[in-house]
Design a protein around this motif. Structure first.
Motif, PDB file in Angstrom:
ATOM      1  N   PRO A   5      32.198 -11.384  14.491  1.00 20.55           N
ATOM      2  CA  PRO A   5      33.297 -11.581  13.537  1.00 20.55           C
ATOM      3  C   PRO A   5      34.443 -10.578  13.709  1.00 20.55           C
ATOM      4  CG  PRO A   5      31.192 -11.727  12.404  1.00 20.55           C
ATOM      5  CD  PRO A   5      30.903 -11.274  13.811  1.00 20.55           C
ATOM      6  N   ASP A   6      34.159  -9.359  14.150  1.00 21.29           N
ATOM      7  CA  ASP A   6      35.225  -8.377  14.357  1.00 21.29           C
ATOM      8  C   ASP A   6      36.184  -8.835  15.463  1.00 21.29           C
ATOM      9  OD1 ASP A   6      34.223  -6.727  12.382  1.00 21.29           O
ATOM     10  OD2 ASP A   6      33.172  -5.402  13.784  1.00 21.29           O
ATOM     11  N   PHE A   7      35.664  -9.433  16.525  1.00 14.65           N
ATOM     12  CA  PHE A   7      36.521  -9.934  17.592  1.00 14.65           C
ATOM     13  C   PHE A   7      37.384 -11.084  17.083  1.00 14.65           C
ATOM     14  CE2 PHE A   7      37.449 -12.799  21.140  1.00 14.65           C
ATOM     15  CZ  PHE A   7      38.138 -11.932  21.973  1.00 14.65           C
ATOM     16  N   VAL A   8      36.795 -11.987  16.321  1.00 21.39           N
ATOM     17  CA  VAL A   8      37.532 -13.125  15.770  1.00 21.39           C
ATOM     18  C   VAL A   8      38.640 -12.616  14.846  1.00 21.39           C
ATOM     19  CG1 VAL A   8      37.362 -15.227  14.383  1.00 21.39           C
ATOM     20  CG2 VAL A   8      35.546 -14.639  15.995  1.00 21.39           C
ATOM     21  N   ASN A   9      38.331 -11.636  14.018  1.00 23.29           N
ATOM     22  CA  ASN A   9      39.339 -11.063  13.122  1.00 23.29           C
ATOM     23  C   ASN A   9      40.473 -10.426  13.917  1.00 23.29           C
ATOM     24  OD1 ASN A   9      37.998 -11.854  10.804  1.00 23.29           O
ATOM     25  ND2 ASN A   9      36.905  -9.927  10.599  1.00 23.29           N
ATOM     26  N   TYR A  10      40.151  -9.740  15.004  1.00 23.78           N
ATOM     27  CA  TYR A  10      41.181  -9.121  15.840  1.00 23.78           C
ATOM     28  C   TYR A  10      42.108 -10.191  16.422  1.00 23.78           C
ATOM     29  CZ  TYR A  10      43.462  -6.574  19.592  1.00 23.78           C
ATOM     30  OH  TYR A  10      44.415  -6.023  20.424  1.00 23.78           O
ATOM     31  N   VAL A  11      41.528 -11.259  16.932  1.00 17.11           N
ATOM     32  CA  VAL A  11      42.336 -12.334  17.518  1.00 17.11           C
ATOM     33  C   VAL A  11      43.227 -12.972  16.453  1.00 17.11           C
ATOM     34  CG1 VAL A  11      42.262 -14.599  18.648  1.00 17.11           C
ATOM     35  CG2 VAL A  11      40.727 -12.779  19.405  1.00 17.11           C
ATOM     36  N   THR A  12      42.693 -13.242  15.273  1.00 19.16           N
ATOM     37  CA  THR A  12      43.509 -13.849  14.224  1.00 19.16           C
ATOM     38  C   THR A  12      44.616 -12.902  13.770  1.00 19.16           C
ATOM     39  OG1 THR A  12      41.924 -13.222  12.491  1.00 19.16           O
ATOM     40  CG2 THR A  12      41.727 -15.438  13.403  1.00 19.16           C
ATOM     41  N   GLU A  13      44.349 -11.595  13.746  1.00 13.63           N
ATOM     42  CA  GLU A  13      45.404 -10.627  13.417  1.00 13.63           C
ATOM     43  C   GLU A  13      46.489 -10.639  14.485  1.00 13.63           C
ATOM     44  OE1 GLU A  13      43.647  -6.783  12.774  1.00 13.63           O
ATOM     45  OE2 GLU A  13      42.425  -7.523  11.113  1.00 13.63           O
ATOM     46  N   GLN A  14      46.098 -10.766  15.736  1.00 15.95           N
ATOM     47  CA  GLN A  14      47.077 -10.826  16.825  1.00 15.95           C
ATOM     48  C   GLN A  14      47.974 -12.058  16.686  1.00 15.95           C
ATOM     49  OE1 GLN A  14      47.136  -7.760  17.957  1.00 15.95           O
ATOM     50  NE2 GLN A  14      47.063  -8.331  20.104  1.00 15.95           N
ATOM     51  N   LEU A  15      47.428 -13.136  16.143  1.00 13.95           N
ATOM     52  CA  LEU A  15      48.150 -14.401  16.041  1.00 13.95           C
ATOM     53  C   LEU A  15      48.903 -14.589  14.726  1.00 13.95           C
ATOM     54  CD1 LEU A  15      45.346 -16.601  17.571  1.00 13.95           C
ATOM     55  CD2 LEU A  15      47.630 -16.332  18.535  1.00 13.95           C
ATOM     56  N   CYS A  16      48.818 -13.648  13.814  1.00 12.67           N
ATOM     57  CA  CYS A  16      49.352 -13.851  12.464  1.00 12.67           C
ATOM     58  C   CYS A  16      50.855 -14.118  12.428  1.00 12.67           C
ATOM     59  CB  CYS A  16      48.969 -12.694  11.545  1.00 12.67           C
ATOM     60  SG  CYS A  16      49.797 -11.151  11.935  1.00 12.67           S
ATOM     61  N   GLU A  17      51.597 -13.635  13.407  1.00 12.12           N
ATOM     62  CA  GLU A  17      53.048 -13.859  13.411  1.00 12.12           C
ATOM     63  C   GLU A  17      53.421 -15.271  13.861  1.00 12.12           C
ATOM     64  OE1 GLU A  17      54.942 -10.753  15.629  1.00 12.12           O
ATOM     65  OE2 GLU A  17      54.029  -9.196  14.402  1.00 12.12           O
ATOM     66  N   ALA A  18      52.470 -16.032  14.375  1.00  9.95           N
ATOM     67  CA  ALA A  18      52.736 -17.396  14.831  1.00  9.95           C
ATOM     68  C   ALA A  18      52.823 -18.379  13.670  1.00  9.95           C
ATOM     69  CB  ALA A  18      51.662 -17.848  15.817  1.00  9.95           C
ATOM     70  N   ASN A  79      43.114 -11.616  28.209  1.00 12.78           N
ATOM     71  CA  ASN A  79      43.796 -10.492  27.576  1.00 12.78           C
ATOM     72  C   ASN A  79      44.324 -10.929  26.215  1.00 12.78           C
ATOM     73  OD1 ASN A  79      45.317  -8.314  26.796  1.00 12.78           O
ATOM     74  ND2 ASN A  79      46.760  -8.423  28.485  1.00 12.78           N
ATOM     75  N   VAL A  80      43.648 -10.506  25.161  1.00 12.56           N
ATOM     76  CA  VAL A  80      44.085 -10.863  23.807  1.00 12.56           C
ATOM     77  C   VAL A  80      44.905  -9.744  23.169  1.00 12.56           C
ATOM     78  CG1 VAL A  80      42.198 -12.484  23.410  1.00 12.56           C
ATOM     79  CG2 VAL A  80      41.906 -10.079  22.784  1.00 12.56           C
ATOM     80  N   ASP A  81      45.315  -8.762  23.952  1.00  9.66           N
ATOM     81  CA  ASP A  81      46.071  -7.634  23.416  1.00  9.66           C
ATOM     82  C   ASP A  81      47.580  -7.877  23.409  1.00  9.66           C
ATOM     83  OD1 ASP A  81      43.724  -6.174  22.976  1.00  9.66           O
ATOM     84  OD2 ASP A  81      43.745  -5.412  25.032  1.00  9.66           O
ATOM     85  N   ASN A  82      48.067  -8.874  24.139  1.00 10.14           N
ATOM     86  CA  ASN A  82      49.495  -9.165  24.194  1.00 10.14           C
ATOM     87  C   ASN A  82      49.856 -10.114  23.041  1.00 10.14           C
ATOM     88  OD1 ASN A  82      52.116 -10.019  24.761  1.00 10.14           O
ATOM     89  ND2 ASN A  82      51.772 -10.013  26.969  1.00 10.14           N
ATOM     90  N   ARG A  83      50.218  -9.533  21.910  1.00 12.54           N
ATOM     91  CA  ARG A  83      50.487 -10.300  20.691  1.00 12.54           C
ATOM     92  C   ARG A  83      51.607 -11.316  20.894  1.00 12.54           C
ATOM     93  NH1 ARG A  83      50.621  -8.455  14.615  1.00 12.54           N
ATOM     94  NH2 ARG A  83      48.843  -7.345  15.414  1.00 12.54           N
ATOM     95  N   ASP A  84      52.701 -10.901  21.526  1.00  8.44           N
ATOM     96  CA  ASP A  84      53.845 -11.807  21.699  1.00  8.44           C
ATOM     97  C   ASP A  84      53.462 -13.028  22.529  1.00  8.44           C
ATOM     98  OD1 ASP A  84      55.468 -10.107  20.209  1.00  8.44           O
ATOM     99  OD2 ASP A  84      56.219  -9.054  21.978  1.00  8.44           O
ATOM    100  N   LEU A  85      52.731 -12.810  23.609  1.00  4.09           N
ATOM    101  CA  LEU A  85      52.313 -13.925  24.450  1.00  4.09           C
ATOM    102  C   LEU A  85      51.338 -14.838  23.711  1.00  4.09           C
ATOM    103  CD1 LEU A  85      52.333 -15.429  27.146  1.00  4.09           C
ATOM    104  CD2 LEU A  85      50.503 -13.908  27.905  1.00  4.09           C
ATOM    105  N   LEU A  86      50.391 -14.269  22.984  1.00  3.57           N
ATOM    106  CA  LEU A  86      49.426 -15.087  22.232  1.00  3.57           C
ATOM    107  C   LEU A  86      50.131 -15.954  21.196  1.00  3.57           C
ATOM    108  CD1 LEU A  86      46.328 -12.808  21.539  1.00  3.57           C
ATOM    109  CD2 LEU A  86      46.557 -14.654  23.193  1.00  3.57           C
TER     110      LEU A  86
END
Length: 108
Positions: A5-18, A79-86
Motif C-alpha cells: 500500500p505504501d507504493f500505491v500511495n506514493y504513485v497516487t501522490e505523484q499523479l495528484c496534479e493530473a 521510473n515513478v519518480d518523474n511526477r510531470d511525466l507521470l
C-alpha cells in the motif's frame, strides 16, 4: 506477491496534479483511476499503464509487458519518480480511453 500500500500511495501522490486520482484494491493488486477512468494498474509494486498512441508517444522507449499472466500488454513504467511525466502520461492516456459505461440500476 501483492503490491505494498505504501507504493500505491506514493504513485497516487505523484499523479495528484493530473486530476482526481484514486486507487481501488482488486484481487490483491490495485487499479488506478483518473477522473473516473481506469487507466493503469499496480501489480507487484510496478506501474502498468494502458497503451494508447498518445501514451506511447510520451514514452517511446517504454517496454510493454502484461501486469499479470494472461493480461494484455501494458506500458511498463519503471521510473515513478518523474511526477510531470507521470501526470502527462495519465492525462494523455485517459483522453484516448472511452468513458466508463453507466452502471445499470438493479431492480429490487
Amino acid at each position: 506477491m501483492a503490491s505494498h500500500p505504501d507504493f500505491v500511495n506514493y504513485v497516487t501522490e505523484q499523479l495528484c496534479e493530473a486530476g482526481a486520482i484514486r486507487s481501488r484494491k482488486m484481487f490483491g493488486e490495485y487499479g488506478l483511476y483518473l477522473n473516473g477512468k481506469m487507466f493503469a494498474s499496480v501489480c507487484d509494486d510496478t506501474l502498468f499503464v494502458k497503451p494508447t498512441k498518445a501514451g506511447r508517444a510520451l514514452v517511446p522507449d517504454c517496454l510493454l509487458a502484461p501486469p499479470y499472466p494472461g493480461a494484455k500488454d501494458c506500458l511498463l513504467i519503471e521510473n515513478v519518480d518523474n511526477r510531470d511525466l507521470l501526470c502527462a502520461l495519465a492525462a494523455a492516456t485517459c483522453d484516448e480511453l472511452p468513458s466508463p459505461k453507466p452502471k445499470k440500476k438493479v431492480s429490487k
